[in-house]
Design an enzyme around this catalytic site. Structure first.
Site, PDB file in Angstrom:
ATOM      1  N   GLY A 283     -34.820  -0.641  21.378  1.00  8.17           N
ATOM      2  CA  GLY A 283     -35.922  -1.557  21.712  1.00  8.17           C
ATOM      3  C   GLY A 283     -37.229  -0.789  21.810  1.00  8.17           C
ATOM      4  O   GLY A 283     -37.548   0.011  20.936  1.00  8.17           O
TER       5      GLY A 283
ATOM      6  N   LYS B  22     -28.275   7.905  17.894  1.00  9.07           N
ATOM      7  CA  LYS B  22     -28.637   6.605  18.470  1.00  9.07           C
ATOM      8  C   LYS B  22     -27.965   6.657  19.840  1.00  9.07           C
ATOM      9  O   LYS B  22     -26.807   6.242  20.003  1.00  9.07           O
ATOM     10  CB  LYS B  22     -28.075   5.469  17.598  1.00  9.07           C
TER      11      LYS B  22
ATOM     12  N   GLY C 173     -36.280  -4.689  16.390  1.00 12.05           N
ATOM     13  CA  GLY C 173     -36.364  -5.269  15.037  1.00 12.05           C
ATOM     14  C   GLY C 173     -37.582  -4.854  14.224  1.00 12.05           C
ATOM     15  O   GLY C 173     -37.812  -5.392  13.147  1.00 12.05           O
TER      16      GLY C 173
ATOM     17  N   GLY D 180     -38.078  -1.936  12.807  1.00  8.46           N
ATOM     18  CA  GLY D 180     -37.718  -1.030  11.715  1.00  8.46           C
ATOM     19  C   GLY D 180     -37.470   0.408  12.151  1.00  8.46           C
ATOM     20  O   GLY D 180     -37.542   1.337  11.340  1.00  8.46           O
TER      21      GLY D 180
ATOM     22  N   GLU E  53     -33.126   7.805  17.391  1.00  9.56           N
ATOM     23  CA  GLU E  53     -33.676   6.441  17.490  1.00  9.56           C
ATOM     24  C   GLU E  53     -33.508   5.922  18.912  1.00  9.56           C
ATOM     25  O   GLU E  53     -32.409   5.948  19.473  1.00  9.56           O
ATOM     26  CB  GLU E  53     -32.953   5.484  16.515  1.00  9.56           C
TER      27      GLU E  53
ATOM     28  N   THR F 170     -34.632   1.835  12.925  1.00 12.36           N
ATOM     29  CA  THR F 170     -33.458   2.401  12.248  1.00 12.36           C
ATOM     30  C   THR F 170     -33.809   2.758  10.811  1.00 12.36           C
ATOM     31  O   THR F 170     -33.454   3.846  10.324  1.00 12.36           O
ATOM     32  CB  THR F 170     -32.287   1.397  12.264  1.00 12.36           C
TER      33      THR F 170
HETATM   34  N1  LIG Z   1     -39.461  -2.365   4.995  1.00 16.76           N
HETATM   35  C1  LIG Z   1     -38.398  -3.160   5.058  1.00 16.76           C
HETATM   36  N2  LIG Z   1     -37.980  -3.849   3.967  1.00 16.76           N
HETATM   37  C2  LIG Z   1     -36.896  -4.657   4.038  1.00 16.76           C
HETATM   38  N3  LIG Z   1     -36.153  -4.833   5.136  1.00 16.76           N
HETATM   39  C3  LIG Z   1     -36.503  -4.171   6.247  1.00 16.76           C
HETATM   40  C4  LIG Z   1     -37.643  -3.306   6.272  1.00 16.76           C
HETATM   41  N4  LIG Z   1     -37.746  -2.787   7.513  1.00 16.76           N
HETATM   42  C5  LIG Z   1     -36.736  -3.286   8.229  1.00 16.76           C
HETATM   43  N5  LIG Z   1     -35.991  -4.122   7.482  1.00 16.76           N
HETATM   44  C6  LIG Z   1     -34.812  -4.891   7.929  1.00 16.76           C
HETATM   45  O1  LIG Z   1     -35.188  -5.558   9.133  1.00 16.76           O
HETATM   46  C7  LIG Z   1     -34.142  -5.472  10.096  1.00 16.76           C
HETATM   47  C8  LIG Z   1     -34.658  -4.767  11.346  1.00 16.76           C
HETATM   48  O2  LIG Z   1     -34.933  -3.402  11.031  1.00 16.76           O
HETATM   49  P1  LIG Z   1     -34.303  -2.225  11.907  1.00 16.76           P
HETATM   50  O3  LIG Z   1     -32.858  -2.493  12.149  1.00 16.76           O
HETATM   51  O4  LIG Z   1     -34.647  -0.940  11.260  1.00 16.76           O
HETATM   52  O5  LIG Z   1     -35.145  -2.463  13.261  1.00 16.76           O
HETATM   53  P2  LIG Z   1     -34.952  -1.731  14.664  1.00 16.76           P
HETATM   54  O6  LIG Z   1     -36.297  -1.560  15.240  1.00 16.76           O
HETATM   55  O7  LIG Z   1     -34.141  -0.518  14.475  1.00 16.76           O
HETATM   56  O8  LIG Z   1     -34.141  -2.826  15.487  1.00 16.76           O
HETATM   57  P3  LIG Z   1     -33.240  -2.597  16.812  1.00 16.76           P
HETATM   58  O9  LIG Z   1     -34.192  -2.733  17.959  1.00 16.76           O
HETATM   59  O10 LIG Z   1     -32.256  -3.712  16.720  1.00 16.76           O
HETATM   60  O11 LIG Z   1     -32.616  -1.248  16.745  1.00 16.76           O
HETATM   61  C9  LIG Z   1     -32.976  -4.748   9.416  1.00 16.76           C
HETATM   62  O12 LIG Z   1     -32.112  -5.696   8.861  1.00 16.76           O
HETATM   63  C10 LIG Z   1     -33.669  -3.953   8.318  1.00 16.76           C
HETATM   64  O13 LIG Z   1     -32.821  -3.693   7.239  1.00 16.76           O
HETATM   65 MG   LIG Z   2     -32.295  -0.043  15.289  1.00 21.69          MG
END
Ligand SMILES: Nc1ncnc2c1ncn2[C@@H]1O[C@H](COP(=O)(O)OP(=O)(O)OP(=O)(O)O)[C@@H](O)[C@H]1O
Ligand SMILES: [Mg+2]
Length: 236
Positions: A119, A38, A13, A15, A116, A17
């Site tokens: 976690g 992915k 979570g 960011g 990507e 992705t």
């Molecule tokens: N800078 C940002 N501004 C607004 N929303 C964001 C931002 N960064 C991330 N998010 C939102 O926060 C959530 C988590 O981001 P993301 O999915 O990129 O995390 P992740 O590390 O890929 O998570 P996972 O481990 O589930 O793959 C998503 O809904 C994303 O759209």
């Molecule tokens: Mg992700």
């Protein structure tokens, strides 16, 4: 050898992705031949009897990749759990050869790959095979995505230190404000401390922006935010 990055993070979570998609969109926007992946996704949704990952769909969209979905996301599991656990609950075993074959095929098609992780680095994919091992096999330089919140110095240093122990080439860190209302003093002071203690560059600081949500598919905004907020040399 393929160029590009393996995007990992200090946690789920943070960011990954959004950052992977933002970078892929910048490469594509520059007219470069970029592929995305992915390799392992959990928490996938069943669509027409197939398991589909929101992350993989967003990456495919960002890179405008025409590759088959199964190459971009060769392992998809339904439960939103660590891969080994999600696989066990669905009575399957993750086929790591399938990941390697898909990666090799995409590398033949593309000059750059943005991959990507899932976690953080110590997420188990197979009994004793972790995300860090997958990153090592892919031989891509690594970018660590972290939060700007309290606790991030510890999480970031642990991640960088573990990546280095495994011989990964850590290129730098992207600080992503994945949630609104980060404490300003924490945000403002983390950067220098992380730089000092890792000797790594901060390759970008991405602000929170409501419309940046990965389910919004706002390519124009994605490109603008990443162009304005990441290091120009990030495109290798
Ligand atoms: N800078 C940002 N501004 C607004 N929303 C964001 C931002 N960064 C991330 N998010 C939102 O926060 C959530 C988590 O981001 P993301 O999915 O990129 O995390 P992740 O590390 O890929 O998570 P996972 O481990 O589930 O793959 C998503 O809904 C994303 O759209
Ligand atoms: Mg992700």
């Amino acid at each position: 050898m393929v160029k590009g990055y393996f995007i990992t993070g200090t946690d789920t979570g943070v960011g990954k992705t959004l950052v992977a998609g933002g970078l892929a969109a910048l490469y594509k926007n520059k007219g470069l031949n970029v592929g995305v992946m992915k390799p392992v996704a959990t928490g996938c949704k069943r669509v027409n009897n197939r398991l589909i990952s929101d992350d993989a769909v967003f990456l495919k969209f960002s890179a405008e990749a025409e590759d088959e979905y199964d190459l971009i996301n060769p392992v998809s599991l339904e439960q939103p759990l660590a891969p080994t656990v999600a696989a066990r609950l669905s009575n399957t075993k993750i086929d790591t050869d399938k990941i390697n074959t898909a990666f090799d095929t995409l590398c033949e098609r593309h000059e750059y790959m943005i991959v990507e992780g899932i976690g953080g680095l110590l997420v188990p994919i197979d009994e004793y095979y972790f995300v860090v091992d997958m990153a090592e096999e892919m031989e891509l330089p690594v970018i660590v995505v972290c939060r700007p919140t309290l606790g991030t110095i510890n999480h970031t240093l642990l991640t960088v230190s573990y990546a280095r122990q495994h011989g990964l080439d850590v290129k730098g860190i992207i600080i992503n404000e994945s949630a609104e209302n980060c404490d300003a003093i924490v945000k403002d002071t983390n950067t220098d401390e992380i730089k000092r203690l890792t000797s790594l560059p901060i390759l970008g600081t991405i602000p929170f922006h409501k419309k940046l949500d990965i389910k919004d598919y706002n390519k124009e905004l994605l490109i603008k935010i990443f162009r304005d907020n990441v290091d120009k040399d990030i495109i290798i």
